[in-house]
Design a protein around this motif. Structure first.
Motif, PDB file in Angstrom:
ATOM      1  N   CYS A 143       0.795  -1.139   0.035  1.00  0.00           N
ATOM      2  CA  CYS A 143       0.187   0.074  -0.031  1.00  0.00           C
ATOM      3  C   CYS A 143       0.785   1.198  -0.184  1.00  0.00           C
ATOM      4  O   CYS A 143       1.627   1.471   0.779  1.00  0.00           O
ATOM      5  N   LEU A 144       0.625   2.021  -1.006  1.00  0.00           N
ATOM      6  CA  LEU A 144       1.624   3.409  -1.262  1.00  0.00           C
ATOM      7  C   LEU A 144       0.693   4.547  -1.588  1.00  0.00           C
ATOM      8  O   LEU A 144      -0.029   4.581  -2.533  1.00  0.00           O
ATOM      9  N   TYR A 145       0.850   5.624  -0.715  1.00  0.00           N
ATOM     10  CA  TYR A 145       0.330   6.792  -1.244  1.00  0.00           C
ATOM     11  C   TYR A 145       1.121   7.602  -1.801  1.00  0.00           C
ATOM     12  O   TYR A 145       2.226   7.657  -1.181  1.00  0.00           O
ATOM     13  N   THR A 146       0.787   8.359  -2.727  1.00  0.00           N
ATOM     14  CA  THR A 146       1.871   9.319  -3.224  1.00  0.00           C
ATOM     15  C   THR A 146       1.231  10.762  -3.243  1.00  0.00           C
ATOM     16  O   THR A 146      -0.013  10.786  -3.541  1.00  0.00           O
ATOM     17  N   PHE A 147       2.119  11.347  -3.104  1.00  0.00           N
ATOM     18  CA  PHE A 147       1.917  13.207  -3.175  1.00  0.00           C
ATOM     19  C   PHE A 147       2.727  14.023  -3.538  1.00  0.00           C
ATOM     20  O   PHE A 147       3.979  13.839  -3.462  1.00  0.00           O
ATOM     21  N   ASP A 148       2.421  14.806  -4.391  1.00  0.00           N
ATOM     22  CA  ASP A 148       3.250  15.830  -4.998  1.00  0.00           C
ATOM     23  C   ASP A 148       3.280  17.347  -4.347  1.00  0.00           C
ATOM     24  O   ASP A 148       3.648  18.362  -5.012  1.00  0.00           O
ATOM     25  N   ASN A 149       2.292  17.660  -3.450  1.00  0.00           N
ATOM     26  CA  ASN A 149       2.090  19.017  -2.835  1.00  0.00           C
ATOM     27  C   ASN A 149       2.271  18.708  -1.450  1.00  0.00           C
ATOM     28  O   ASN A 149       1.669  17.866  -0.492  1.00  0.00           O
ATOM     29  N   VAL A 150       2.855  19.639  -0.706  1.00  0.00           N
ATOM     30  CA  VAL A 150       3.225  19.385   0.779  1.00  0.00           C
ATOM     31  C   VAL A 150       1.848  19.784   1.513  1.00  0.00           C
ATOM     32  O   VAL A 150       1.599  19.235   2.592  1.00  0.00           O
ATOM     33  N   THR A 151       1.214  20.787   1.065  1.00  0.00           N
ATOM     34  CA  THR A 151      -0.102  21.236   1.831  1.00  0.00           C
ATOM     35  C   THR A 151      -0.949  20.024   1.909  1.00  0.00           C
ATOM     36  O   THR A 151      -1.876  19.802   2.756  1.00  0.00           O
ATOM     37  N   THR A 152      -1.213  19.479   0.520  1.00  0.00           N
ATOM     38  CA  THR A 152      -2.350  18.493   0.469  1.00  0.00           C
ATOM     39  C   THR A 152      -1.723  17.071   1.319  1.00  0.00           C
ATOM     40  O   THR A 152      -2.711  16.460   2.009  1.00  0.00           O
ATOM     41  N   CYS A 153      -0.490  16.852   1.297  1.00  0.00           N
ATOM     42  CA  CYS A 153       0.083  15.861   2.176  1.00  0.00           C
ATOM     43  C   CYS A 153      -0.264  16.172   3.606  1.00  0.00           C
ATOM     44  O   CYS A 153      -0.459  15.036   4.385  1.00  0.00           O
ATOM     45  N   GLU A 154       0.163  17.154   4.014  1.00  0.00           N
ATOM     46  CA  GLU A 154       0.221  17.386   5.525  1.00  0.00           C
ATOM     47  C   GLU A 154      -1.220  17.370   5.978  1.00  0.00           C
ATOM     48  O   GLU A 154      -1.574  16.913   7.065  1.00  0.00           O
ATOM     49  N   LYS A 155      -2.312  18.038   5.016  1.00  0.00           N
ATOM     50  CA  LYS A 155      -3.659  17.785   5.805  1.00  0.00           C
ATOM     51  C   LYS A 155      -3.989  16.474   5.863  1.00  0.00           C
ATOM     52  O   LYS A 155      -4.652  15.821   6.600  1.00  0.00           O
ATOM     53  N   TRP A 156      -3.635  15.504   4.665  1.00  0.00           N
ATOM     54  CA  TRP A 156      -3.981  13.984   4.787  1.00  0.00           C
ATOM     55  C   TRP A 156      -3.337  13.417   5.827  1.00  0.00           C
ATOM     56  O   TRP A 156      -4.222  12.568   6.762  1.00  0.00           O
ATOM     57  N   LEU A 157      -2.015  13.572   6.212  1.00  0.00           N
ATOM     58  CA  LEU A 157      -1.453  12.927   7.390  1.00  0.00           C
ATOM     59  C   LEU A 157      -2.146  13.219   8.753  1.00  0.00           C
ATOM     60  O   LEU A 157      -2.365  12.754   9.422  1.00  0.00           O
ATOM     61  N   LYS A 158      -2.784  14.607   8.918  1.00  0.00           N
ATOM     62  CA  LYS A 158      -2.957  15.274  10.227  1.00  0.00           C
ATOM     63  C   LYS A 158      -4.504  14.783  10.507  1.00  0.00           C
ATOM     64  O   LYS A 158      -5.077  14.521  11.153  1.00  0.00           O
ATOM     65  N   GLU A 159      -5.341  14.262   9.133  1.00  0.00           N
ATOM     66  CA  GLU A 159      -6.579  13.840   9.233  1.00  0.00           C
ATOM     67  C   GLU A 159      -6.748  12.524   9.205  1.00  0.00           C
ATOM     68  O   GLU A 159      -7.834  11.841   9.467  1.00  0.00           O
ATOM     69  N   TYR A 160      -5.590  11.479   8.932  1.00  0.00           N
ATOM     70  CA  TYR A 160      -5.523   9.962   8.867  1.00  0.00           C
ATOM     71  C   TYR A 160      -5.624   9.782  10.202  1.00  0.00           C
ATOM     72  O   TYR A 160      -4.890   9.779  11.321  1.00  0.00           O
ATOM     73  N   ASP A 161      -6.764   8.816  10.515  1.00  0.00           N
ATOM     74  CA  ASP A 161      -7.216   8.421  12.053  1.00  0.00           C
ATOM     75  C   ASP A 161      -7.317   6.927  11.895  1.00  0.00           C
ATOM     76  O   ASP A 161      -7.871   6.336  12.984  1.00  0.00           O
ATOM     77  N   ALA A 162      -7.019   6.085  11.007  1.00  0.00           N
ATOM     78  CA  ALA A 162      -6.990   4.647  11.110  1.00  0.00           C
ATOM     79  C   ALA A 162      -5.889   3.732  12.114  1.00  0.00           C
ATOM     80  O   ALA A 162      -5.127   4.556  12.406  1.00  0.00           O
ATOM     81  N   PRO A 200       9.044  19.032  10.416  1.00  0.00           N
ATOM     82  CA  PRO A 200       8.717  19.744  11.628  1.00  0.00           C
ATOM     83  C   PRO A 200       7.108  19.856  11.952  1.00  0.00           C
ATOM     84  O   PRO A 200       6.799  19.977  13.029  1.00  0.00           O
ATOM     85  N   LYS A 201       6.199  19.688  11.032  1.00  0.00           N
ATOM     86  CA  LYS A 201       4.681  20.008  11.222  1.00  0.00           C
ATOM     87  C   LYS A 201       4.176  18.730  11.616  1.00  0.00           C
ATOM     88  O   LYS A 201       3.018  18.630  11.959  1.00  0.00           O
ATOM     89  N   VAL A 202       4.600  17.500  11.165  1.00  0.00           N
ATOM     90  CA  VAL A 202       3.789  16.131  11.294  1.00  0.00           C
ATOM     91  C   VAL A 202       4.579  15.090  12.061  1.00  0.00           C
ATOM     92  O   VAL A 202       4.293  14.134  12.468  1.00  0.00           O
ATOM     93  N   HIS A 203       5.961  15.563  12.341  1.00  0.00           N
ATOM     94  CA  HIS A 203       6.672  14.656  13.336  1.00  0.00           C
ATOM     95  C   HIS A 203       6.091  13.955  14.433  1.00  0.00           C
ATOM     96  O   HIS A 203       6.165  12.851  14.904  1.00  0.00           O
ATOM     97  N   TYR A 204       5.066  14.819  15.176  1.00  0.00           N
ATOM     98  CA  TYR A 204       4.444  14.611  16.451  1.00  0.00           C
ATOM     99  C   TYR A 204       3.506  13.506  16.206  1.00  0.00           C
ATOM    100  O   TYR A 204       2.986  13.109  17.305  1.00  0.00           O
ATOM    101  N   LEU A 205       2.971  13.355  14.923  1.00  0.00           N
ATOM    102  CA  LEU A 205       1.578  12.476  14.630  1.00  0.00           C
ATOM    103  C   LEU A 205       1.955  11.035  15.211  1.00  0.00           C
ATOM    104  O   LEU A 205       3.085  10.547  14.512  1.00  0.00           O
ATOM    105  N   PRO A 206       1.339  10.538  15.975  1.00  0.00           N
ATOM    106  CA  PRO A 206       1.614   9.034  16.604  1.00  0.00           C
ATOM    107  C   PRO A 206       1.277   8.037  15.448  1.00  0.00           C
ATOM    108  O   PRO A 206       1.876   7.056  15.403  1.00  0.00           O
ATOM    109  N   THR A 207       0.822   8.465  14.282  1.00  0.00           N
ATOM    110  CA  THR A 207       0.236   7.555  13.148  1.00  0.00           C
ATOM    111  C   THR A 207       1.706   7.522  12.366  1.00  0.00           C
ATOM    112  O   THR A 207       2.086   6.587  11.496  1.00  0.00           O
ATOM    113  N   ILE A 208       2.447   8.362  12.191  1.00  0.00           N
ATOM    114  CA  ILE A 208       3.874   8.473  11.487  1.00  0.00           C
ATOM    115  C   ILE A 208       5.103   7.643  12.637  1.00  0.00           C
ATOM    116  O   ILE A 208       5.323   8.087  13.545  1.00  0.00           O
TER     117      ILE A 208
END
Length: 465
Positions: free
Chosen positions: A67-86, A104-112
């Motif tokens: 399973c691989l998600y790909t993103f080419d935009n920082v804002t879109t990727c950041e939003k997706w990572l922060k909303e991912y709750d599975a 620096p903006k997503v390092h704290y997320l427990p899902t990562i």
């Protein structure tokens, strides 16, 4: 030949290409979507889908994790990572320039759980990435990236396996392992459910997914025609997406997927019983959390269960030579004594089942899922932690033995949902009732009770809206 085609099917089907933020899902009868694997890859790069080299790397990455998600935009990727709750855990691959912006903006997320910086200027990106503990590596070489992620993923799978280890006191009247053991009894036996042919359901699930994919549909047809129950164990000894799929379902005790995989569980169980070993002294390397070890040391004489299939080896010295230190987990040598008698989980030497199974370190003996052991000593010997286990069975656990006998007498399949409610697992109880509702004839004596349970849940759900 048939088995190779089957394995080729899974390898190819689950290495499908994706663009932007596509993901492979299986659709189960309740229309709930679940991910195949515990770990998912996320790749952020401005040219992730436009560069020929990056598209080739995507194919290679799917050989490690499907399973691989790909993103080419920082804002879109950041939003997706922060909303991912599975429940699945994310491994982030990011380019150097984008990494400096997003980490620096997503390092704290427990899902990562880990981050790889895949870039051209290694030295420059090592400078800023040193401040972030989840950054595993900064690499420029594709092969090195694949190698590191593959090794890391294997370690992560071992860690997840360790989390699925459960210890219980013998004086607990109803332990939470009871429902799982009884469920497997129901799934593996022909005495309780009308049909064991969930193979067709599995094929249907895949066909629904590939309904608009001619190539994928042809692969499913090939698998459907060539799957051989006599070679079922082979599926567990090869690194295919199916192995990760099965392991996740067993680790997480996923009711729906355990029903779907019933055909495979039955086929493997039959092979183990046919080639049952009499007595074995085997070993395995197991990563364990320090809290688990402290609990075992403080509570001697408990029992331990493995939710999934258990591989072991007869070669102790060769296993020890592969042991590696880990900062977060203790690496333990598990010393297992197993003697077959009625009521214990089946186990067999893999080469006795099929001489074509390639010999792998630590994968010479296979125990059926949900094997139960009595814990002996846990001691430090020559700088190596050694945990002694002895295989036990139903007759050693009075409450479990009584429940199995009662189940055989009254065929009350609702005992599973009762136990799940007792163990405060209402979601699993409902999933189980939904499966029974689909499996049993409408005139079955238990249907009124099952429908009442489902109706009650429906009313509770509606009242919460």
């Amino acid at each position: 030949m048939g088995n190779k085609t089957g394995k080729n099917f899974f390898s190819q089907l689950w290495k499908r290409s994706s663009t932007n933020s596509s993901k492979f899902f299986l659709t189960i009868p309740s229309n709930e979507q679940i991910a195949l694997e515990t770990f998912l890859l996320v790749w952020l790069d401005p040219h992730v889908n436009t560069s020929d080299e990056n598209r080739e790397t995507q194919v290679k990455l799917r050989k490690v994790l499907t399973c691989l998600y790909t993103f080419d935009n920082v804002t879109t990727c950041e939003k997706w990572l922060k909303e991912y709750d599975a429940n699945e855990k994310l491994i982030l691959i990011v380019s150097g320039a984008y990494g400096n912006q997003i980490v620096p903006k997503v390092h704290y997320l427990p899902t990562i759980i880990s981050i790889y910086v895949y870039c051209l200027d290694v030295n420059r990106n090592k400078t800023w990435s040193m401040d972030y503990s989840k950054v595993q590596s900064v690499v420029s070489d594709t092969d090195e990236l694949l190698k590191q992620i593959s090794m890391h993923q294997n370690n992560l799978e071992n860690v997840e396996d360790s989390k699925a280890l459960q210890t219980y006191s013998l004086d607990i009247k109803i332990a939470s392992y009871t429902w799982y053991n009884l469920l497997l009894e129901i799934l593996l036996s022909s005495d309780y459910l009308p049909s064991s042919s969930t193979f067709r359901e599995f094929i249907q699930i895949l066909r629904e997914y590939c309904s608009n994919d001619e190539y994928g549909s042809s692969l499913i047809t090939t698998f459907e025609k060539t799957y051989d129950s006599q070679d079922a164990v082979l599926w567990l000894t090869n690194d295919t997406p199916l192995v990760r799929f099965v392991n996740k379902a067993l680790r997480e005790q996923d009711i729906n997927m355990l029903f779907v995989l019933r055909f495979l569980l039955i086929d493997i169980h039959k092979q183990l019983m046919k080639h049952q070993a009499n007595s074995l002294h085997v070993f395995r390397i197991q990563q364990m959390m320090k809290s688990q070890m402290d609990h075992i040391l403080a509570n001697p004489g408990q029992i331990l269960t493995f939710n999934g299939f258990l591989f072991a080896s007869t070669d102790k010295n060769k296993l020890i030579s592969t042991m590696k230190a880990d900062d977060q987990f203790e690496t333990v040598l598990v010393d297992i004594k197993a003697t077959y008698r009625p009521g214990v989980a089946s186990f067999a030497v893999l080469s006795d089942i099929n001489s074509d199974i390639s010999k792998q370190i630590g994968h010479e003996v296979l125990f059926m899922c949900d094997s139960i052991f009595r814990i002996g000593s846990l001691t430090l010997r020559n700088s190596i932690w050694v945990l002694e286990l002895t295989l036990i069975g139903d007759n050693d656990l009075n409450e479990l033995s009584k429940m199995k006998e009662q189940l055989k007498c009254d065929l009350n399949l609702c005992i599973i949902s009762d136990l799940l409610h007792y163990c405060e697992k209402p979601d699993k109880a409902i999933a189980y009732c939904q499966r029974l509702s689909n499996e049993l004839p409408k005139q079955h004596a238990l249907m009124p009770r099952i429908n009442k349970e489902l109706s009650k849940t429906s009313r509770q759900t509606n009242s919460c809206k």
